[in-house]
Design a protein around this motif. Structure first.
Motif, short mmCIF file in Angstrom:
data_model
loop_
_atom_site.label_atom_id
_atom_site.label_comp_id
_atom_site.label_asym_id
_atom_site.label_seq_id
_atom_site.Cartn_x
_atom_site.Cartn_y
_atom_site.Cartn_z
N GLY A 87 2.67 3.92 -13.33
CA GLY A 87 2.49 2.55 -12.87
C GLY A 87 1.03 2.17 -12.73
O GLY A 87 0.14 2.82 -13.28
N GLU B 184 -0.07 0.88 -9.39
CA GLU B 184 -0.21 0.60 -7.96
C GLU B 184 -1.05 1.67 -7.26
O GLU B 184 -0.95 2.85 -7.59
CB GLU B 184 1.16 0.55 -7.31
N PRO B 185 -1.88 1.28 -6.28
CA PRO B 185 -2.60 2.28 -5.49
C PRO B 185 -1.63 3.10 -4.64
O PRO B 185 -0.55 2.64 -4.28
CB PRO B 185 -3.53 1.43 -4.60
N THR B 186 -2.03 4.33 -4.34
CA THR B 186 -1.14 5.22 -3.60
C THR B 186 -1.46 5.30 -2.11
O THR B 186 -0.57 5.54 -1.30
CB THR B 186 -1.21 6.65 -4.15
N SER C 210 -8.59 -1.27 -8.12
CA SER C 210 -7.59 -1.06 -7.07
C SER C 210 -7.30 0.41 -6.77
O SER C 210 -6.84 0.74 -5.68
CB SER C 210 -6.29 -1.76 -7.44
N CYS C 211 -7.59 1.30 -7.73
CA CYS C 211 -7.15 2.69 -7.58
C CYS C 211 -8.24 3.73 -7.84
O CYS C 211 -8.02 4.91 -7.57
CB CYS C 211 -5.99 2.99 -8.54
N PHE D 291 2.05 6.76 -9.55
CA PHE D 291 1.74 5.39 -9.18
C PHE D 291 0.71 4.74 -10.11
O PHE D 291 0.78 3.54 -10.37
CB PHE D 291 1.23 5.35 -7.73
N ASN D 292 -0.29 5.51 -10.58
CA ASN D 292 -1.32 4.92 -11.43
C ASN D 292 -2.03 6.01 -12.24
O ASN D 292 -1.91 7.19 -11.93
CB ASN D 292 -2.32 4.12 -10.57
N VAL E 251 -7.29 -1.47 -12.86
CA VAL E 251 -6.81 -0.26 -12.20
C VAL E 251 -7.97 0.47 -11.52
O VAL E 251 -7.82 1.03 -10.43
CB VAL E 251 -6.09 0.66 -13.20
#
Length: 310
Positions: A90, A92-94, A240-241, A111-112, A237
């Motif tokens: 994905g 999304e941040p964890t 955010s991650c 998640f990413n 990404v």
């Protein structure tokens, strides 16, 4: 570079202030990283026009470690469609450590691509796309993005990670259990560890940042190395991650796409303006360079680089 004299003065100030930081530890869980000189410190800037500012040990080679995840993400976006990638990882941040398996076990998909589980899943997708030529193909793109004729793998670090990387083996076996790998675990890990063991300098990292800042084009060149849409996805990404469970604070204070590596390297992108590469091997508990994070924070503040600063 807008106001080169002012930027040069600020870089000098930031370098000297960050140099005073002596806290942190070497990443001893990778044995070869535990024997580097902890006092090494390099800071490089490359703007979109190719102008450069370098301070300190900017030509000292070190392994790219998790900054390779940025390049591998670019590679997979270039050879696999979005739906195929989304089935495996994905965006999304964890909020967890980079090598955590807690949410992986619960959600059964990384998640990413910036955490270890996601990067291992991406590595498997690269093997599916390129077969036996996966290493050669990916390193060719690595070299172009870093501004090198070719890149070298630090075999000593690679073998050290291969020998001691049991946490990553556990992650890979868990991915395999969830049917997220199409290739044998050890083969996937070999390619993943080789990507992490690519040698770079702060100057080549800054060049990579400048390519991303220029939406996929190298400074002074018109030919696109990667598509702008790919760069958009990767930098989203990264923002955010890329700094793991420090990502929220990093966005709040610095506000720039970035990626850290446990060797002590840090890649920062200022979209439309410049790339920044930093190396200092003392890291915090999250695996990020203490001098690097401090320098990034000061550069953003004093040069007004925060994306939301108006």
């Amino acid at each position: 570079m807008n106001g080169p004299e002012n930027i040069g003065r600020v870089v000098d100030e930031v370098y000297q202030e960050a140099l005073k930081i002596t806290e942190g530890d070497l990443a001893s869980y990778i044995p070869e990283l535990a024997v580097v000189d902890p006092e090494l410190f390099g800071l490089s800037i490359c703007d979109v026009e190719g102008n450069r500012i370098n301070r300190g040990n900017t030509r000292h080679p070190f392994t790219i470690q998790s900054v390779s995840k940025v390049l591998s993400h670019i590679c997979v976006l270039a050879c696999q469609d979005d739906d195929t990638i989304a089935k495996r990882v994905g965006v999304e941040p964890t909020g967890e450590d980079f090598d955590s398996i807690i949410k992986l076990d619960r959600h059964r998909r990384p998640f990413n691509p910036m955490v270890n589980a996601g990067a291992i899943a991406v590595t498997d997708l690269l093997m599916s796309a390129h077969g036996d030529g996966a290493l050669e193909k990916t390193l060719q793109l690595y070299a172009r993005m870093l501004g090198c004729a070719r890149v070298e793998i630090d075999e000593t670090v690679f073998l050290s990670e291969l020998r001691t990387g049991e946490r990553n083996r556990a992650i890979a076996h868990l991915l395999n259990n969830f049917k997220l790998l199409d290739h044998p675990v050890e083969e996937v890990l070999q390619l993943y560890f080789k990507h992490c063991s690519v040698q770079v300098t702060t100057e080549t990292l800054a060049h990579l940042g400048a390519v991303l800042a220029r939406r996929g084009r190298a400074p002074t060149q018109d030919q696109a190395l990667v598509e702008p849409d790919c760069v958009r996805k990767v930098m989203s990404v990264m923002l955010s991650c890329g700094m793991y469970n420090y990502a929220g604070q990093w966005i709040y204070e610095v506000g720039l796409p970035a990626k850290s590596g446990v060797s002590g390297c840090l890649l920062i992108v200022v979209p439309g303006r410049m790339g920044i590469g930093i190396y200092s091997p003392r890291v915090d508990v999250r695996g990020s360079s203490l001098r690097g994070v401090h320098a990034g924070r000061l550069l953003s503040e004093r040069l007004g680089l925060h994306l939301l600063a108006g």
